[in-house]
Design a protein around this motif. Structure first.
Motif, PDB file in Angstrom:
ATOM      1  N   SER A  88      15.316  47.025  33.468  1.00 31.46           N
ATOM      2  CA  SER A  88      15.366  47.892  34.597  1.00 31.46           C
ATOM      3  C   SER A  88      16.823  48.453  34.982  1.00 31.46           C
ATOM      4  CB  SER A  88      14.632  47.186  35.572  1.00 31.46           C
ATOM      5  OG  SER A  88      14.503  48.196  36.643  1.00 31.46           O
ATOM      6  N   ALA A  89      17.802  47.322  34.703  1.00 28.50           N
ATOM      7  CA  ALA A  89      19.092  47.583  35.307  1.00 28.50           C
ATOM      8  C   ALA A  89      19.933  48.482  34.164  1.00 28.50           C
ATOM      9  CB  ALA A  89      19.644  46.096  35.182  1.00 28.50           C
ATOM     10  N   PHE A  90      19.432  48.349  32.848  1.00 30.73           N
ATOM     11  CA  PHE A  90      19.878  49.114  31.928  1.00 30.73           C
ATOM     12  C   PHE A  90      19.681  50.634  31.877  1.00 30.73           C
ATOM     13  CE2 PHE A  90      19.158  51.069  27.596  1.00 30.73           C
ATOM     14  CZ  PHE A  90      20.449  51.169  27.047  1.00 30.73           C
ATOM     15  N   PHE A  91      18.456  50.784  32.107  1.00 25.11           N
ATOM     16  CA  PHE A  91      18.077  52.289  32.465  1.00 25.11           C
ATOM     17  C   PHE A  91      18.721  52.715  33.726  1.00 25.11           C
ATOM     18  CE2 PHE A  91      14.832  51.270  29.214  1.00 25.11           C
ATOM     19  CZ  PHE A  91      15.073  52.057  27.964  1.00 25.11           C
TER      20      PHE A  91
ATOM     21  N   GLY B 117      16.607  46.019  45.333  1.00 20.91           N
ATOM     22  CA  GLY B 117      17.920  45.863  44.930  1.00 20.91           C
ATOM     23  C   GLY B 117      18.275  46.872  43.375  1.00 20.91           C
ATOM     24  N   ASN B 118      17.306  47.686  43.019  1.00 23.52           N
ATOM     25  CA  ASN B 118      17.770  48.101  41.708  1.00 23.52           C
ATOM     26  C   ASN B 118      19.093  49.410  42.113  1.00 23.52           C
ATOM     27  OD1 ASN B 118      15.947  47.170  40.535  1.00 23.52           O
ATOM     28  ND2 ASN B 118      15.089  49.047  39.554  1.00 23.52           N
ATOM     29  N   SER B 119      19.318  49.694  43.240  1.00 22.52           N
ATOM     30  CA  SER B 119      20.358  50.649  43.757  1.00 22.52           C
ATOM     31  C   SER B 119      21.766  49.810  43.546  1.00 22.52           C
ATOM     32  CB  SER B 119      20.283  51.176  45.057  1.00 22.52           C
ATOM     33  OG  SER B 119      20.267  50.004  45.836  1.00 22.52           O
TER      34      SER B 119
ATOM     35  N   ILE C 205      12.806  40.911  50.322  1.00 23.29           N
ATOM     36  CA  ILE C 205      13.949  40.404  51.490  1.00 23.29           C
ATOM     37  C   ILE C 205      15.231  40.244  50.652  1.00 23.29           C
ATOM     38  CG2 ILE C 205      14.703  39.138  53.399  1.00 23.29           C
ATOM     39  CD1 ILE C 205      11.718  39.012  54.045  1.00 23.29           C
ATOM     40  N   ALA C 206      15.155  39.418  49.753  1.00 23.57           N
ATOM     41  CA  ALA C 206      16.445  38.863  49.371  1.00 23.57           C
ATOM     42  C   ALA C 206      17.203  40.010  48.436  1.00 23.57           C
ATOM     43  CB  ALA C 206      16.089  37.880  48.460  1.00 23.57           C
ATOM     44  N   THR C 207      16.293  40.767  47.927  1.00 21.16           N
ATOM     45  CA  THR C 207      16.840  42.092  47.079  1.00 21.16           C
ATOM     46  C   THR C 207      17.586  43.088  48.092  1.00 21.16           C
ATOM     47  OG1 THR C 207      14.945  43.150  46.857  1.00 21.16           O
ATOM     48  CG2 THR C 207      15.476  41.668  45.042  1.00 21.16           C
TER      49      THR C 207
ATOM     50  N   ALA D 173      26.879  55.665  46.309  1.00 21.83           N
ATOM     51  CA  ALA D 173      26.622  54.848  45.186  1.00 21.83           C
ATOM     52  C   ALA D 173      25.575  53.603  45.360  1.00 21.83           C
ATOM     53  CB  ALA D 173      27.857  54.362  44.410  1.00 21.83           C
ATOM     54  N   PHE D 174      25.695  53.063  46.377  1.00 22.76           N
ATOM     55  CA  PHE D 174      24.994  51.990  46.859  1.00 22.76           C
ATOM     56  C   PHE D 174      23.773  52.266  47.944  1.00 22.76           C
ATOM     57  CE2 PHE D 174      28.685  50.016  44.699  1.00 22.76           C
ATOM     58  CZ  PHE D 174      28.161  49.153  43.475  1.00 22.76           C
ATOM     59  N   ASP D 175      23.344  53.650  48.049  1.00 25.86           N
ATOM     60  CA  ASP D 175      22.687  54.051  48.942  1.00 25.86           C
ATOM     61  C   ASP D 175      21.213  53.149  49.005  1.00 25.86           C
ATOM     62  OD1 ASP D 175      21.202  55.129  50.847  1.00 25.86           O
ATOM     63  OD2 ASP D 175      21.169  57.237  49.954  1.00 25.86           O
ATOM     64  N   PRO D 176      20.770  52.231  49.921  1.00 26.68           N
ATOM     65  CA  PRO D 176      19.520  51.645  49.996  1.00 26.68           C
ATOM     66  C   PRO D 176      18.313  52.553  50.015  1.00 26.68           C
ATOM     67  CG  PRO D 176      20.772  51.397  52.187  1.00 26.68           C
ATOM     68  CD  PRO D 176      21.657  51.654  51.144  1.00 26.68           C
TER      69      PRO D 176
END
Length: 315
Positions: A203-206, A57-59, A112-114, A226-229
């Protein structure tokens, strides 16, 4: 000998500073892209490498970083730095909101959730007029590859220094304890919830910073990019290939795989993705813990190291 990797890293950084003076325009674009991918792999490493929580889910944070920057610049004509801060705030708030419920899951359930987070966030953004809906946003065009290169390199250095601090700190020891046995870590007094949330926020910050820099660099974004998995898959592959939970493993993995992919894409075109996937499969078979582990394993066991990996993983 323990300080040798850091000395080598310092020398590499000094050499990288001079790249804009000698590189062509095409080489500069490859270098910026490679540096930003290395930041993403290193940022993923904070959560996935040290805690063992494999996030896809980092994307989401990357996308929020890009859209925060784009909305500020394209819709309100605000400076780039303001947009960058806005993107980081959006990503950090999102990490806090989703972190508490989703980090209660473990193993494949967490992964799976992410996995669905990027698609969900992309669908939300595509229905927001302020974000350009499905059309996307066009940012002010600027020809300053040197500036973007320096920003990307600086961000990578700061992110790596943060990971180096984590690896030597009590906080990092707590994350590793969670990775090895979360229940035992909690019993020993580690506040697992706080540690995991902090790792997710870092992790989200960077990741958001990298997204904001990339948005201004390419000057156009839309929900699909922008939200490319698949971008998150690349983060995971690069970090795991280099060595998750190490300081320099994700960097080495990202630079090597970025170079291989670029070479294959320019030489073989459509077969690049297939051959790139083959490289990953072979790496997982012969060195499932990454290049960092392979160096020590080959030094200790020689060629038998690869046969041991095949037997241990029943391949």
């Amino acid at each position: 000998m323990k300080s040798l990797p850091y000395v080598i890293a310092l020398v590499v950084v000094v050499l990288l500073v001079f790249v804009p003076w000698v590189a062509s325009d095409v080489m500069m674009q490859f270098a910026i892209d490679a540096l930003l991918l290395a930041v993403l792999a290193q940022a993923w490493n904070i959560l996935g490498g040290f805690t063992g929580y494999v996030s896809f889910g980092n994307s989401v944070f990357y996308g929020l970083g890009t859209y925060g920057t784009a909305i500020a610049m394209a819709q309100y004509q605000l400076p780039f730095w303001v947009g960058l801060v806005l993107g980081v705030i959006l990503a950090v708030v999102c990490a806090l909101l989703i972190g508490f419920p989703i980090l209660r899951l473990r193993g494949p359930y967490f992964a799976i959730a992410t996995l669905g987070l990027s698609a969900a966030m992309g669908a939300i953004v595509s229905n927001m007029p302020i974000a350009g809906s499905n059309i996307g946003l066009v940012l002010p065009l600027v020809r300053a590859d040197t500036m973007f290169y320096e920003l990307s390199l600086g961000l990578l250095v700061v992110c790596t220094l943060t990971v180096a601090w984590i690896s030597r700190s009590r906080f990092g020891m707590g994350l590793v304890a969670i990775r090895e046995d979360e229940d035992a870590a909690g019993t020993m007094g580690v506040n697992t919830t706080t540690f995991k949330i902090t790792a997710l926020v870092l992790s989200a910050f960077f990741t958001a910073l990298a997204g904001g820099i990339h948005a201004y660099w390419i000057s156009f974004i839309d929900p699909a990019s922008a939200f490319d998995p698949t971008l998150n898959v690349r983060m995971v592959i690069m970090a795991v290939f280099g060595g998750p939970g190490t300081v320099f493993g994700p960097l080495v993995g990202s630079f090597i795989l970025s170079t291989i992919y670029e070479y294959l894409a320019s030489s073989i075109s459509t077969a690049a993705a297939l051959l790139f996937g083959l490289v990953i499969v072979l790496a997982v078979i012969f060195m499932p813990r990454g290049l960092a582990n392979m160096v020590g394993g080959v030094r200790a066991h020689g060629p038998r190291f690869f046969l041991q990996n095949i037997r241990e993983n029943r391949l």
